[in-house]
Design an enzyme around this catalytic site. Structure first.
Site, PDB file in Angstrom:
ATOM      1  N   GLU A 138       0.796  -1.208   0.104  1.00 14.06           N
ATOM      2  CA  GLU A 138       0.179   0.188   0.037  1.00 14.06           C
ATOM      3  C   GLU A 138       1.032   1.197   0.127  1.00 14.06           C
ATOM      4  O   GLU A 138       0.597   2.238  -0.687  1.00 14.06           O
ATOM      5  CB  GLU A 138      -0.985   0.059   1.155  1.00 14.06           C
ATOM      6  CG  GLU A 138      -2.062  -0.934   1.196  1.00 14.06           C
ATOM      7  CD  GLU A 138      -3.048  -0.435   0.191  1.00 14.06           C
ATOM      8  OE1 GLU A 138      -2.839  -0.418  -1.040  1.00 14.06           O
ATOM      9  OE2 GLU A 138      -4.282   0.106   0.285  1.00 14.06           O
ATOM     10  N   THR A 194      -6.248   8.494  -4.477  1.00 13.34           N
ATOM     11  CA  THR A 194      -6.406   8.547  -2.819  1.00 13.34           C
ATOM     12  C   THR A 194      -5.504   9.478  -2.047  1.00 13.34           C
ATOM     13  O   THR A 194      -6.000   9.991  -1.213  1.00 13.34           O
ATOM     14  CB  THR A 194      -6.017   7.161  -2.508  1.00 13.34           C
ATOM     15  OG1 THR A 194      -6.558   6.061  -3.008  1.00 13.34           O
ATOM     16  CG2 THR A 194      -5.710   6.578  -0.914  1.00 13.34           C
TER      17      THR A 194
HETATM   18  N1  HSE Z   1      -8.698   4.351   4.612  1.00 12.26           N
HETATM   19  C1  HSE Z   1      -8.179   4.595   3.215  1.00 12.26           C
HETATM   20  C2  HSE Z   1      -8.905   6.059   2.964  1.00 12.26           C
HETATM   21  C3  HSE Z   1      -8.789   3.790   2.245  1.00 12.26           C
HETATM   22  O1  HSE Z   1      -9.982   6.371   3.378  1.00 12.26           O
HETATM   23  O2  HSE Z   1      -7.947   6.987   2.587  1.00 12.26           O
HETATM   24  C4  HSE Z   1      -8.333   4.035   0.857  1.00 12.26           C
HETATM   25  O3  HSE Z   1      -9.075   3.322   0.000  1.00 12.26           O
END
Ligand code: HSE
Length: 311
Positions: free
Chosen positions: A132, A185
């Site tokens: 990740e 993201t």
């Molecule tokens: N928890 C992470 C976010 C997940 O919300 O940025 C990313 O898919």
């Protein structure tokens, strides 16, 4: 003697579940990614084929999450064989469905299956989290944990890492709508507030506690009512076209709740049955289409197993 070729499926995931930013997630049955590994004698890790990515993912093994996690695994276990990787992306990336996690998890479960004394799945989690980091800069676990372990997972603590698999009502159903807009993201994380008031924090942790209790008690009303995110959704929903209108449609049509999957733009519809999920997903897709936004829809129950060796 372990075999020399293996094929693994790892599922897409819904991270956060609205109120559990970076700590809650669940696994779907579909979509997901497939990885085929073939042992080679060169001792090198190479990517021989990637499909379903429209040519966007790197073949350089030091730059693709699927290979970086495999390289780390081999290094950590002092194994000297190499592998050729075939990655079949069967889900969109940049969608909020945990695409990079599914690739990393599939790669790890596959290389683990090729090793003589495979590790238990849980031990693969820190390696998957490093994947990740390669994909989006942060080693969060709320996608990789459910993709690897299945079901609904709670990251109780990152330091030390402690993951709890929660029970869940088996009939719960999910509709997913992925509108074709691009939300990296990193951007969806950057726009979030870094400080929250104690009052807001207390509302959020009340809901998070309610959601976890709802899963443990298998109380669908409590699950639905607790998915009320006052911190993240109000900010991120601004990046998703027509989010408020779509949420209205879902709630009026009997969804238990509606929210953003991971960092978006995919939205999830939580219901008691496939028919309701499907009706709402179709309606939302039509609504978006009429406004020139194309989308994909998916339907799935919660996947209790997570990544699976297919052959
Ligand atoms: N928890 C992470 C976010 C997940 O919300 O940025 C990313 O898919």
């Amino acid at each position: 003697m372990s075999s020399s070729t293996v094929k693994v499926f790892a599922p897409a995931t819904i991270a956060n579940l609205s109120v559990g930013y970076d700590v809650l997630g669940l696994a779907l049955h579909q979509p997901g990614d497939e990885v085929i590994l073939r042992k080679n004698k060169t001792g090198k890790v190479t990517i021989s084929k990637i499909s379903g990515d429209e040519g966007k993912l790197p073949y350089d093994p030091t730059k693709n999450t699927v290979s970086t996690v495999i390289i780390d695994y081999l290094k950590q276990r002092n194994l000297d064989f190499g592998v050729d990787i075939e990655l079949n992306k069967k889900m969109p990336f940049g969608s909020g469905l945990g695409s990079s996690s599914a690739s990393a998890v599939a790669g790890l479960v596959a290389i683990n299956a090729l090793a003589d004394m495979p590790w238990e799945k849980k031990l693969l989690l820190p390696l998957a989290m490093e994947g990740e980091r390669v994909a989006c800069g942060i080693a969060h676990a709320d996608n990789v944990a459910p993709s690897l372990l299945g079901g609904v997972t709670l990251i109780r603590s990152y330091h030390p890492l402690e993951v709890i698999k929660l029970p869940f009502p088996e009939h719960l159903h999910l509709g997913l709508v992925y509108p074709h807009v691009n939300i990296p993201t990193s951007q969806a994380r950057r726009i979030l507030p870094q400080k929250v008031t104690l009052k807001d924090a207390s509302v959020q942790w009340g809901n998070l506690g309610g959601l976890v209790a709802g899963f443990c008690l298998k109380d669908v009303e409590l699950i639905g009512n607790s998915m009320n995110d006052i911190l993240i959704e109000p900010v991120r929903s601004l990046l998703i076209p027509y989010f408020d209108a779509l949420k209205n449609i879902a709630l009026h049509q009997g969804a238990l709740n509606f929210g953003i999957s991971g960092s978006g733009p995919t939205m999830f519809i939580l219901t008691n049955d496939e028919r309701t999920s499907s009706t709402i997903a179709d309606q939302i897709q039509r609504y978006l289409k009429e406004r020139n936004v194309n989308s994909n829809t998916y339907l799935s129950k919660i996947n209790p197993e997570g990544a699976l060796v297919l052959s």
